[in-house]
Design an enzyme around this catalytic site. Structure first.
Site, PDB file in Angstrom:
ATOM      1  N   CYS A 146      -4.643   2.599  -3.887  1.00  0.00           N
ATOM      2  CA  CYS A 146      -3.342   2.922  -3.122  1.00  0.00           C
ATOM      3  C   CYS A 146      -2.143   1.913  -3.198  1.00  0.00           C
ATOM      4  CB  CYS A 146      -3.539   3.414  -1.640  1.00  0.00           C
ATOM      5  SG  CYS A 146      -4.667   4.462  -1.064  1.00  0.00           S
ATOM      6  N   ASP A 204       2.806  -4.446   7.936  1.00  0.00           N
ATOM      7  CA  ASP A 204       1.706  -3.928   7.858  1.00  0.00           C
ATOM      8  C   ASP A 204       0.619  -4.844   7.739  1.00  0.00           C
ATOM      9  OD1 ASP A 204      -0.525  -2.405   7.136  1.00  0.00           O
ATOM     10  OD2 ASP A 204       0.192  -1.775   5.192  1.00  0.00           O
ATOM     11  N   HIS A 209       0.779  -1.258  -0.035  1.00  0.00           N
ATOM     12  CA  HIS A 209       0.066  -0.056  -0.045  1.00  0.00           C
ATOM     13  C   HIS A 209       0.982   1.194  -0.184  1.00  0.00           C
ATOM     14  CE1 HIS A 209      -2.647   3.002   1.660  1.00  0.00           C
ATOM     15  NE2 HIS A 209      -3.764   2.022   1.401  1.00  0.00           N
ATOM     16  N   LYS A 222     -10.749  -0.823  10.060  1.00  0.00           N
ATOM     17  CA  LYS A 222     -11.018  -1.804   9.291  1.00  0.00           C
ATOM     18  C   LYS A 222     -11.580  -3.109  10.000  1.00  0.00           C
ATOM     19  CE  LYS A 222      -7.530  -0.473   5.890  1.00  0.00           C
ATOM     20  NZ  LYS A 222      -8.071   0.266   4.626  1.00  0.00           N
ATOM     21  N   GLN A 270      -4.736  -5.405   6.786  1.00  0.00           N
ATOM     22  CA  GLN A 270      -5.343  -6.238   6.223  1.00  0.00           C
ATOM     23  C   GLN A 270      -5.579  -7.562   6.736  1.00  0.00           C
ATOM     24  OE1 GLN A 270      -7.669  -5.524   3.427  1.00  0.00           O
ATOM     25  NE2 GLN A 270      -6.992  -3.517   3.346  1.00  0.00           N
TER      26      GLN A 270
END
Lengths: 413, 169
Positions: free
Chosen positions: A364, A199, A120, A225, A202
């Protein structure tokens, strides 16, 4: 098995009509919807306990501080961590910026930072800027044509080597939904003494994550999220590492003692939380963690995986659809695709007219789209409230889109 | 689907399928690159100006039907027009697009561009409709800067020393 009807009642927004149709929300990788429990917890906080934290010593201040710190503890236990390792930020981008900025104090010419082409933008740009500031070199993993991390190629080119100081990778692509082998790459990074940043934006909403098993040193993720509110992100870090890092943003509450000549800094996590933190948001996030835990993160994972598999079947039945990434298995909630030569923005518009919410664009992740040879894509993403009927509605709306834009059927455009 | 057919007028889809003046041509005075970061639309646009007349606008673009069609219609309108008139066309189109349906364009002046009135009802698509126009305005300002700066002749190449006007994105 999730009780879908019950879960959907927890999300009042799903009752909404959009353009005369029942809302079909397939944009949860962008932001998830919020259950009543989260909305009520925040509302209750503002209605009856609101005060600033730490600096207000009165009753309400104490209650607010307790609520804020208890949210920290809940988030910590959700990922198998300690409270002192949890830093609250504004969002995952700020968490990654915090990591890049503070770690750049250790970077200089000749040093290397390794990311991947599938990141991202928020896990690309902060490292580009860190390298520009310090003279370090940015290098990156490639992916194969299905979007899987090309570890073999990286090994062959000694991508991670004695010059590597930081490796920062997503645990799951927001475009293809594929997982990256974080434990394996963490081990490789640690062999050369590099710091491993993950990261988890997700991954954390969809799978049970244990930071110890992940093997990373820092992990960023975000509240919105995972059924929580916007305005709060999280950076988890190994405490010894956090202790060795300089402050990021400065000001109130991140200090130990301030004189006009110099300042000493608070211990982590407070060193990295300058100013009034997102208190109401932390309360909402804690309620989201409670909610996900009650439903069961394993059950949620099983559900989204089966919805994704069903979506792949429905998409496969439309010859004009070209899915990015693997056509089955090994992927979690996000499925990005092209529809003949209809631009994703136009697809999104026709879908929206049918009440179907998806994302169109490069999500993104422009470099990944370039790597996979597409300009942009349509992305559908599912979560615990997604039903097979939602996926059917997507399939029907895609058929309508082909008719609307007069795409010659039976070909791939 | 009523709103949708209003947005995607047949004229717009025609321009999308068959773009006018597409492709990058020479000679040109200034080349600009504009993007719509939210959806990834990308446009490279060249203008050629002779004696304050826009003699050519050429472009290469990837993007949605609205941005492609709008750029195509824009080239039809401004090629052959004086620079000042082109700026006025830009301004009028912008006012209509941002007018949320309250502003109507004169068909005599704007031709096919009046078909974009439906876009004004879709705030998320305003940037798409403006992509080509914004690039045109940017390019024309740069041409003027190059010509009028210190009285030198038109630069035939991209001049990085020209200060950027404020981004339209």
């Amino acid at each position: 098995m999730l009780d879908l009807a019950k879960i959907r009642r927890d999300f009042p927004v799903l009752e909404r009509q959009v353009k005369g149709h029942q809302l079909v929300y397939l944009d949860s990788a962008n932001t998830s919807q919020k259950p009543t429990a989260v909305i009520q917890a925040m509302s209750e906080f503002f209605l009856t306990h609101n005060a600033n934290v730490a600096r207000a010593m009165h009753t309400l201040g104490t209650e607010a501080s307790e609520a804020y710190e208890s949210a920290r503890a809940k988030v910590a236990s959700f990922i198998g961590a300690q409270s002192s390792q949890i830093i609250f930020t504004k969002n995952a981008s700020e968490a990654l910026n915090l990591a890049a900025y503070t770690l750049s104090s250790r970077l200089g010419p000749g040093d290397e930072v390794v990311i991947s082409v599938a990141e991202h933008h928020s896990n690309i740009v902060p490292w580009q800027m860190a390298c520009e500031r310090t003279g370090a070199t940015l290098r990156w993993f490639d992916v194969d044509d299905d979007g899987f991390l090309d570890v073999e190629k990286a090994r062959a080119q000694s991508l991670i080597n004695e010059s590597t100081k930081v490796v920062s990778l997503t645990a799951m692509s927001n475009v293809t939904g594929v997982r990256f082998p974080i434990a394996e790459i963490s081990a490789w990074a640690h062999v050369v003494g590099a710091v491993m940043v993950v990261d988890g934006s997700q991954l954390v909403p969809h799978e049970s994550v244990d930071v110890a098993a992940l093997g990373a040193d820092l992990m960023a993720f975000t509240g919105h999220k995972m059924c929580g509110p916007t305005g709060i992100g999280i950076l988890w870090g190994r405490y010894e590492l956090l202790e060795s890092l300089p402050p990021f943003l400065s000001g109130g509450e991140m200090i130990e003692k301030v004189t006009m000549a110099r300042t000493t800094y608070a211990q982590p996590p407070y060193r990295f939380e300058a100013g009034t933190p997102p208190i109401g948001e932390a309360v909402g996030l804690a309620a989201a963690v409670d909610y996900l835990t009650e439903v069961g993160i394993e059950e949620i994972a099983a559900h989204t995986t089966s919805m994704t598999a069903y979506a792949l079947d429905v998409l496969a039945a439309i010859p004009e659809v070209r899915v990015l990434g693997p056509s089955s298995g090994d992927r979690v909630a996000a499925v990005s695709f092209e529809l003949a030569d209809v631009h994703p923005h136009d697809v999104m518009q026709v879908l929206d007219a049918r009440g179907v919410a998806v994302r169109g664009g490069h999500h993104c992740a422009r470099p990944l789209h370039e790597r996979l040879g597409v300009q942009s894509s349509v992305r559908m993403s599912s979560y615990l409230y997604t039903t097979p009927e939602d996926i059917d509605a997507l399939g029907n709306a895609l058929e309508d889109t082909l008719v609307f834009f007069s795409v010659a059927r039976g070909s791939r455009g | 689907m009523d709103n949708l057919t209003e947005l995607y007028q047949e004229i717009i889809l025609d321009h999308y399928r068959q773009k006018h003046h597409s492709g990058l041509r020479e000679p040109f005075d200034v080349e600009v690159g504009h993007v719509n970061p939210s959806c990834g639309d990308e446009l490279t646009l060249r203008v050629s100006v002779v004696d304050d007349q826009v003699v050519d606008v050429s472009y290469e673009a990837v993007g949605c039907s609205i941005s492609q069609a709008s750029t195509s219609v824009m080239t039809d309108l401004v090629i052959g027009q004086p620079v000042a008139e082109s700026h006025q066309l830009y301004q009028g189109f912008l006012t209509m697009i941002e007018g949320q349906g309250t502003v109507e364009l004169d068909e005599e002046v704007y031709g096919d561009a009046i078909a974009f009135y439906g876009v004004a009802q879709f705030p998320a698509r305003v940037k798409c409709a403006m992509l080509g126009w914004s690039a045109l305005r940017d390019a024309l300002i740069r041409v003027e800067t190059v010509t009028n700066g210190d009285g030198t002749v038109l630069s035939r190449f991209w001049d990085t020393t020209v200060p950027s006007p404020k981004s339209q994105m």
